[in-house]
Enzyme design. Structure first.
Site, PDB file in Angstrom:
ATOM      1  N   ILE A  74     -39.916  29.153  16.902  1.00 35.85           N
ATOM      2  CA  ILE A  74     -39.192  29.298  15.911  1.00 35.85           C
ATOM      3  C   ILE A  74     -39.484  27.639  15.812  1.00 35.85           C
ATOM      4  O   ILE A  74     -39.146  26.906  16.952  1.00 35.85           O
ATOM      5  CB  ILE A  74     -37.617  29.717  15.898  1.00 35.85           C
ATOM      6  CG1 ILE A  74     -37.309  29.449  17.819  1.00 35.85           C
ATOM      7  CG2 ILE A  74     -38.369  31.158  15.512  1.00 35.85           C
ATOM      8  CD1 ILE A  74     -35.822  29.761  17.454  1.00 35.85           C
ATOM      9  N   ASP A  75     -38.311  27.017  14.535  1.00 37.13           N
ATOM     10  CA  ASP A  75     -38.333  25.852  14.244  1.00 37.13           C
ATOM     11  C   ASP A  75     -36.995  24.781  15.572  1.00 37.13           C
ATOM     12  O   ASP A  75     -36.362  25.901  15.647  1.00 37.13           O
ATOM     13  CB  ASP A  75     -38.458  25.426  12.597  1.00 37.13           C
ATOM     14  CG  ASP A  75     -39.015  25.880  11.753  1.00 37.13           C
ATOM     15  OD1 ASP A  75     -40.505  25.606  12.361  1.00 37.13           O
ATOM     16  OD2 ASP A  75     -39.111  25.934  11.212  1.00 37.13           O
ATOM     17  N   LYS A  76     -36.880  23.663  16.025  1.00 35.51           N
ATOM     18  CA  LYS A  76     -36.082  22.996  16.198  1.00 35.51           C
ATOM     19  C   LYS A  76     -34.747  23.262  16.556  1.00 35.51           C
ATOM     20  O   LYS A  76     -34.543  23.116  16.886  1.00 35.51           O
ATOM     21  CB  LYS A  76     -37.114  21.352  16.370  1.00 35.51           C
ATOM     22  CG  LYS A  76     -36.135  20.129  17.259  1.00 35.51           C
ATOM     23  CD  LYS A  76     -36.048  19.275  16.596  1.00 35.51           C
ATOM     24  CE  LYS A  76     -34.715  17.934  17.171  1.00 35.51           C
ATOM     25  NZ  LYS A  76     -34.930  16.682  17.258  1.00 35.51           N
ATOM     26  N   THR A  90     -33.711  25.768  14.130  1.00 32.72           N
ATOM     27  CA  THR A  90     -33.808  26.713  14.504  1.00 32.72           C
ATOM     28  C   THR A  90     -32.696  27.385  15.172  1.00 32.72           C
ATOM     29  O   THR A  90     -33.990  27.236  16.710  1.00 32.72           O
ATOM     30  CB  THR A  90     -34.814  27.668  13.517  1.00 32.72           C
ATOM     31  OG1 THR A  90     -35.021  27.617  11.756  1.00 32.72           O
ATOM     32  CG2 THR A  90     -34.153  29.364  13.638  1.00 32.72           C
ATOM     33  N   ARG A 141     -37.637  29.045   5.157  1.00 30.52           N
ATOM     34  CA  ARG A 141     -36.913  28.117   4.777  1.00 30.52           C
ATOM     35  C   ARG A 141     -37.835  28.481   3.330  1.00 30.52           C
ATOM     36  O   ARG A 141     -36.951  28.066   1.627  1.00 30.52           O
ATOM     37  CB  ARG A 141     -37.308  26.795   5.029  1.00 30.52           C
ATOM     38  CG  ARG A 141     -35.938  27.678   6.922  1.00 30.52           C
ATOM     39  CD  ARG A 141     -36.888  26.310   7.657  1.00 30.52           C
ATOM     40  NE  ARG A 141     -36.100  24.644   7.340  1.00 30.52           N
ATOM     41  CZ  ARG A 141     -36.856  23.678   7.700  1.00 30.52           C
ATOM     42  NH1 ARG A 141     -37.616  23.855   9.100  1.00 30.52           N
ATOM     43  NH2 ARG A 141     -36.626  22.671   7.288  1.00 30.52           N
TER      44      ARG A 141
END
Length: 304
Positions: free
Chosen positions: A139-141, A143, A240
């Protein structure tokens, strides 16, 4: 080493090989890096090594082998992490917003991998190499929320197969900009590398992958909406990109929307994660509380 087998479509005919490869979401390399791999013989077209200026034809089978990074010593670091489940084969972590999952340019320490190496004493799957031990999905930084980590290669393979088959349960909650016209719906739009900015993803018909996101509006908050998203597929930045595509970017998303005071980045939380245990075959499902910053934003919008 990562190996990708790609196919040139009709619209790719005449495209230059090195440029075309940089536009593929799976590859995620600069044009100079791709050119170097071509020179080293790590790229083939229909089984043959070619030059970087090779022009593709419809149906060409392109294979690229990306070696694991070398010369980077990923060290264990005593970084507190919230583990919500652990056994001999897997663990489930609740990642905080702002933590990078694995080392990369600009983030060589302080990552989830550094913390896992310390906690697990090196007992992590090795399928994804020294930079991403145990990492099955990311998962993104900016998130927050749940992700599963594999301790053994057998567990990693079993989890990766479920992800490939889209059988994971993955639900996210977010605050989005604007009021949705429909209280629930499905966004079915292919996602690929943005042709104008390779650091971003976008909804595009070119060199893209099928992507489906379901949503339900949980609460209207004046000019914002509290929304639950359920992933049917798992493309890079999928929620996103899809939310921005329908005109409701995630609050604070400085890539696909606009920054917002009070947000480090996008207000997006991986709240629910479910899957079949790769060894015991038991179905496991986990949920996590919204982080404090998220709850404070909700309360502030409710007072408006």
């Amino acid at each position: 080493m990562q190996r990708f087998e790609l196919s040139a479509e009709a619209e790719d005919a005449g495209a230059r090989l090195d440029k075309w490869l940089t536009e593929q979401p799976e590859v995620d390399l600069t044009r100079s890096a791709v050119a170097k791999l071509i020179e080293q013989g790590s790229v083939s077209v229909n089984g043959k090594n070619v030059s970087k200026s090779c022009k593709l034809c419809r149906g060409d089978a392109v294979t690229i082998e990306i070696p694991d990074p070398v010369g980077l010593d990923v060290l264990p670091q005593d970084i507190p992490i919230e583990v919500v489940y652990e056994d001999d084969w897997i663990l489930v972590v609740n990642k905080p917003q702002g933590m990078v999952v694995h080392p990369a340019a600009g983030n060589y320490d302080g990552t989830l991998v550094n913390a896992l190496l310390f906690r697990c004493k090196g007992c992590l799957s090795g399928i994804n190499g020294v930079i991403r031990p145990g990492i099955v999905h990311r998962i993104d930084k900016n998130t927050s929320g749940l992700l599963v980590v594999a301790k053994t290669d057998k567990a990693h393979i079993g989890l990766a197969e479920q992800i490939k088959e889209h059988s994971f349960t993955r639900e996210y909650e977010a605050i989005c900009v604007g009021k949705f016209r429909e209280a629930a719906g499905t966004i079915d739009a292919p996602i690929g590398r943005d042709p104008r900015d390779r650091k971003k993803m976008s909804v595009t018909a070119n060199n893209s992958k099928h992507a489906v996101t379901h949503y339900n509006v949980l609460e209207e908050l004046g000019g914002y909406s509290y929304v639950r998203f359920k992933l049917e597929t798992g493309r890079t930045h999928q929620i996103r990109v899809h939310s921005a595509y329908i005109g409701h970017p995630i609050l604070g998303d400085d890539v696909y929307g606009k920054p917002y005071k009070g947000c480090i980045g996008q207000c997006l939380h991986a709240k629910k994660l479910g899957f079949i245990h790769p060894i015991t075959n038991e179905y496991l499902e986990f949920t996590s509380e919204l982080p404090e910053y998220f709850k404070k934003l909700l309360e502030s919008f409710r007072r408006i």
